[in-house]
Design an enzyme around this catalytic site. Structure first.
Site, PDB file in Angstrom:
ATOM      1  N   GLU A  79     -13.816   9.101  -2.906  1.00  0.00           N
ATOM      2  CA  GLU A  79     -13.507   8.926  -1.486  1.00  0.00           C
ATOM      3  C   GLU A  79     -12.879  10.218  -0.958  1.00  0.00           C
ATOM      4  OE1 GLU A  79     -10.422   5.833  -0.871  1.00  0.00           O
ATOM      5  OE2 GLU A  79     -10.569   5.540  -3.030  1.00  0.00           O
ATOM      6  N   CYS A 111     -11.527   2.832  -3.768  1.00  0.00           N
ATOM      7  CA  CYS A 111     -11.212   3.042  -5.193  1.00  0.00           C
ATOM      8  C   CYS A 111     -12.134   2.264  -6.132  1.00  0.00           C
ATOM      9  CB  CYS A 111      -9.754   2.673  -5.464  1.00  0.00           C
ATOM     10  SG  CYS A 111      -8.625   3.621  -4.444  1.00  0.00           S
ATOM     11  N   HIS A 233      -6.404  -1.126 -11.651  1.00  0.00           N
ATOM     12  CA  HIS A 233      -6.392  -0.007 -10.706  1.00  0.00           C
ATOM     13  C   HIS A 233      -4.920   0.186 -10.306  1.00  0.00           C
ATOM     14  CE1 HIS A 233      -6.776   2.472  -7.281  1.00  0.00           C
ATOM     15  NE2 HIS A 233      -6.490   1.515  -6.407  1.00  0.00           N
TER      16      HIS A 233
HETATM   17  N1  COA Z   1      15.916   1.071  -6.304  1.00  0.00           N
HETATM   18  C1  COA Z   1      14.905   0.337  -6.808  1.00  0.00           C
HETATM   19  N2  COA Z   1      13.912  -0.208  -6.042  1.00  0.00           N
HETATM   20  C2  COA Z   1      13.934   0.040  -4.727  1.00  0.00           C
HETATM   21  C3  COA Z   1      14.963   0.799  -4.127  1.00  0.00           C
HETATM   22  C4  COA Z   1      15.985   1.340  -4.971  1.00  0.00           C
HETATM   23  N3  COA Z   1      16.976   2.067  -4.485  1.00  0.00           N
HETATM   24  N4  COA Z   1      14.711   0.875  -2.802  1.00  0.00           N
HETATM   25  C5  COA Z   1      13.570   0.166  -2.559  1.00  0.00           C
HETATM   26  N5  COA Z   1      13.102  -0.327  -3.730  1.00  0.00           N
HETATM   27  C6  COA Z   1      11.880  -1.112  -3.949  1.00  0.00           C
HETATM   28  C7  COA Z   1      11.634  -2.164  -2.878  1.00  0.00           C
HETATM   29  O1  COA Z   1      12.377  -3.344  -3.119  1.00  0.00           O
HETATM   30  C8  COA Z   1      10.140  -2.372  -3.039  1.00  0.00           C
HETATM   31  O2  COA Z   1       9.901  -3.179  -4.148  1.00  0.00           O
HETATM   32  P1  COA Z   1       8.911  -4.468  -4.019  1.00  0.00           P
HETATM   33  O3  COA Z   1       7.555  -3.911  -3.663  1.00  0.00           O
HETATM   34  O4  COA Z   1       8.952  -5.063  -5.375  1.00  0.00           O
HETATM   35  O5  COA Z   1       9.468  -5.316  -2.942  1.00  0.00           O
HETATM   36  C9  COA Z   1       9.631  -0.989  -3.410  1.00  0.00           C
HETATM   37  O6  COA Z   1      10.781  -0.239  -3.822  1.00  0.00           O
HETATM   38  C10 COA Z   1       8.962  -0.250  -2.268  1.00  0.00           C
HETATM   39  O7  COA Z   1       9.797  -0.345  -1.149  1.00  0.00           O
HETATM   40  P2  COA Z   1       9.169  -0.459   0.308  1.00  0.00           P
HETATM   41  O8  COA Z   1      10.278  -0.614   1.276  1.00  0.00           O
HETATM   42  O9  COA Z   1       8.086  -1.501   0.340  1.00  0.00           O
HETATM   43  O10 COA Z   1       8.530   0.975   0.436  1.00  0.00           O
HETATM   44  P3  COA Z   1       7.759   1.646   1.595  1.00  0.00           P
HETATM   45  O11 COA Z   1       7.842   0.893   2.869  1.00  0.00           O
HETATM   46  O12 COA Z   1       8.266   3.038   1.628  1.00  0.00           O
HETATM   47  O13 COA Z   1       6.191   1.621   1.155  1.00  0.00           O
HETATM   48  C11 COA Z   1       4.182   1.481  -0.105  1.00  0.00           C
HETATM   49  C12 COA Z   1       5.723   1.485  -0.146  1.00  0.00           C
HETATM   50  C13 COA Z   1       3.630   1.294  -1.496  1.00  0.00           C
HETATM   51  C14 COA Z   1       3.708   0.317   0.777  1.00  0.00           C
HETATM   52  C15 COA Z   1       3.725   2.848   0.489  1.00  0.00           C
HETATM   53  O14 COA Z   1       4.074   3.864  -0.396  1.00  0.00           O
HETATM   54  C16 COA Z   1       2.244   2.906   0.770  1.00  0.00           C
HETATM   55  O15 COA Z   1       1.795   2.515   1.839  1.00  0.00           O
HETATM   56  N6  COA Z   1       1.457   3.433  -0.218  1.00  0.00           N
HETATM   57  C17 COA Z   1       0.034   3.506  -0.105  1.00  0.00           C
HETATM   58  C18 COA Z   1      -0.518   2.102  -0.126  1.00  0.00           C
HETATM   59  C19 COA Z   1      -1.295   1.796  -1.313  1.00  0.00           C
HETATM   60  O16 COA Z   1      -1.447   2.569  -2.212  1.00  0.00           O
HETATM   61  N7  COA Z   1      -1.799   0.549  -1.282  1.00  0.00           N
HETATM   62  C20 COA Z   1      -2.575   0.057  -2.308  1.00  0.00           C
HETATM   63  C21 COA Z   1      -4.014   0.296  -1.996  1.00  0.00           C
HETATM   64  S1  COA Z   1      -4.969  -0.197  -3.339  1.00  0.00           S
END
Ligand code: COA
Length: 387
Positions: A79, A111, A233
């Site tokens: 991709e 993916c 994945h």
């Molecule tokens: N210590 C430990 N864990 C922590 C933390 C800390 N200090 N602060 C936050 N976290 C955890 C949260 O609780 C959360 O865990 P959970 O998912 O089990 O609830 C995790 O870290 C991520 O926090 P979140 O607030 O959801 O992060 P974000 O809003 O910054 O976004 C993604 C995270 C993954 C959604 C973002 O990186 C993204 O959009 N990535 C691309 C999307 C992707 O790859 N999707 C899959 C396609 S196949």
């Protein structure tokens, strides 16, 4: 007749960002990235590495051991395509000097692309048992500097050779697929970075996993306890961890421990490389094969997911003596050779990589000798060179 993976190669570029540095620069608690997301490092591709060069490099690691006259199919899932018309696989075919009679094309469904290639290749070999097929997944995950997805970027490629009587993994007939037209992640034609509804994509991934895993078990009459390992994945390690927790709920302690331990081993490379989109599931397989110790005939379950969205579950069995076909030290050295770069250097590289180099402006590469790289365009034709 058994059909499956006979060779497996991997490549990742020679630079990485440490997640503690990235978290500090973005004002986040490092544990959010290390534990909450599950990532430690991410490989960074500069402008001289693209889906094609990485795919060549991954395949180069085993091509010497392949009877190239037997190769009838070369498929590439990506991709991070380099052209709207010409297949990335044609550049790879040329670099590898495969014969003109090879059928070759590029596959796209986020993916899921490499799995689509592997399934197509298995059917091809079942129909032409004297032929083999090369299937490559190669990608650079780009969400943007300062975006929520930034911590889930990465770069790399995995390449496999599929044939009859494979020496690594025999792929079982049967699969369960599930698709739906959803907008969790996409990349418009005019955008070098992906657009993503991150939280929604996590929900869709888990929904598709639950559906396909349950349907597959019903179809094949398997139970969770039959699997030695489940590989996923991994857009980021925590995503697969969540799916694995769903899979092992209600299992006894022995099964839970086995599937949790093997998840840890299968996610080791991804934790250190980051998301490589199409190839990420197969990086999980490679990590499990090289970090773990598996008995012959062990049943491995595969969950493939491509946003948009397409999910598929299938399985394979470990072939006796598979260790002899692996090169764990080479892959260990490849990860160790990477240079840690600062956040400022990473941002410069990232911003440069968003635009094509000027036509007739040639790029050099700081890779080790032997690796291929993208050397710029000549009359708008992409040039690839070997260092
Ligand atoms: N210590 C430990 N864990 C922590 C933390 C800390 N200090 N602060 C936050 N976290 C955890 C949260 O609780 C959360 O865990 P959970 O998912 O089990 O609830 C995790 O870290 C991520 O926090 P979140 O607030 O959801 O992060 P974000 O809003 O910054 O976004 C993604 C995270 C993954 C959604 C973002 O990186 C993204 O959009 N990535 C691309 C999307 C992707 O790859 N999707 C899959 C396609 S196949």
């Amino acid at each position: 007749m058994q059909v499956g993976i006979d060779q497996i190669g991997f490549y990742t570029p020679n630079k990485y960002v440490d997640m503690v540095d990235l978290a500090t620069a973005r004002g986040e608690d490092p544990n959010k990235y290390l534990i909450g997301i599950g990532q430690k490092r991410m490989s960074v591709a500069d402008s001289s590495q693209d889906a094609v060069s990485m795919g060549i490099n991954a395949t180069l690691s085993y091509i010497d051991q392949v009877d190239c006259d037997q190769v009838g199919l070369l498929l590439m899932g990506t991709e991070s395509g380099v052209d709207q018309s010409k297949s990335a696989s044609l550049f790879v075919k040329s670099a590898l000097k495969l014969r003109p009679e090879v059928r070759t094309f590029e596959i796209k469904e986020a993916c899921f692309g490499m799995t689509a290639g592997i399934m197509t290749a298995c059917d091809y070999i079942r129909a032409h048992p004297d032929r083999s097929a090369i299937v490559i997944g190669s990608d650079i995950a780009k969400y943007g500097v300062g975006s929520a997805g930034e911590v889930t970027q990465g770069a790399g490629s995995v390449s496999v050779l599929l044939k009859a009587n494979p020496r690594i993994l025999s792929i079982n007939s049967g699969y369960s697929a599930y698709s739906a037209d959803v907008n969790d992640f996409w990349r418009p034609n005019n955008s070098p970075i992906a657009l993503v509804d991150g939280k929604y994509s996590k929900e869709v991934y888990l929904d598709f996993f639950t559906r396909t895993f349950a349907a597959y078990q019903r179809q094949m009459n398997y139970q969770v306890s039959d699997f030695a390992a489940l590989v996923y994945h991994l857009p980021f390690v925590k995503m697969g961890y969540k799916a694995n927790q769903l899979a092992i709920a209600n299992q006894n302690e022995i099964v839970q421990k086995r599937l949790e331990q093997n998840f840890g081993l299968s996610s080791y490379y991804s934790r250190n490389v980051g998301n490589i989109y199409t190839a990420s599931l197969y990086l999980s397989l490679l990590s499990l094969l090289e970090q773990g110790k598996l008995n012959s005939d062990s049943l491995i379950g595969f969950f493939s997911y491509g946003s948009g969205a397409m999910g598929e579950f299938y399985s394979g069995k470990i072939v006796s003596g598979y260790e002899k076909m692996l090169t764990p030290n080479t892959n260990k050295q490849m990860l160790a050779r990477r240079k840690k770069i600062s956040i400022t250097e990473y941002e410069q590289i990232f911003n440069q990589s968003l635009v094509l180099p000027q036509d007739n402006h040639f790029l050099d590469s700081d890779e080790e000798n032997g690796y291929w790289y993208f050397a710029g365009t000549n009359q708008h034709i992409r040039q690839y060179k070997q260092k």
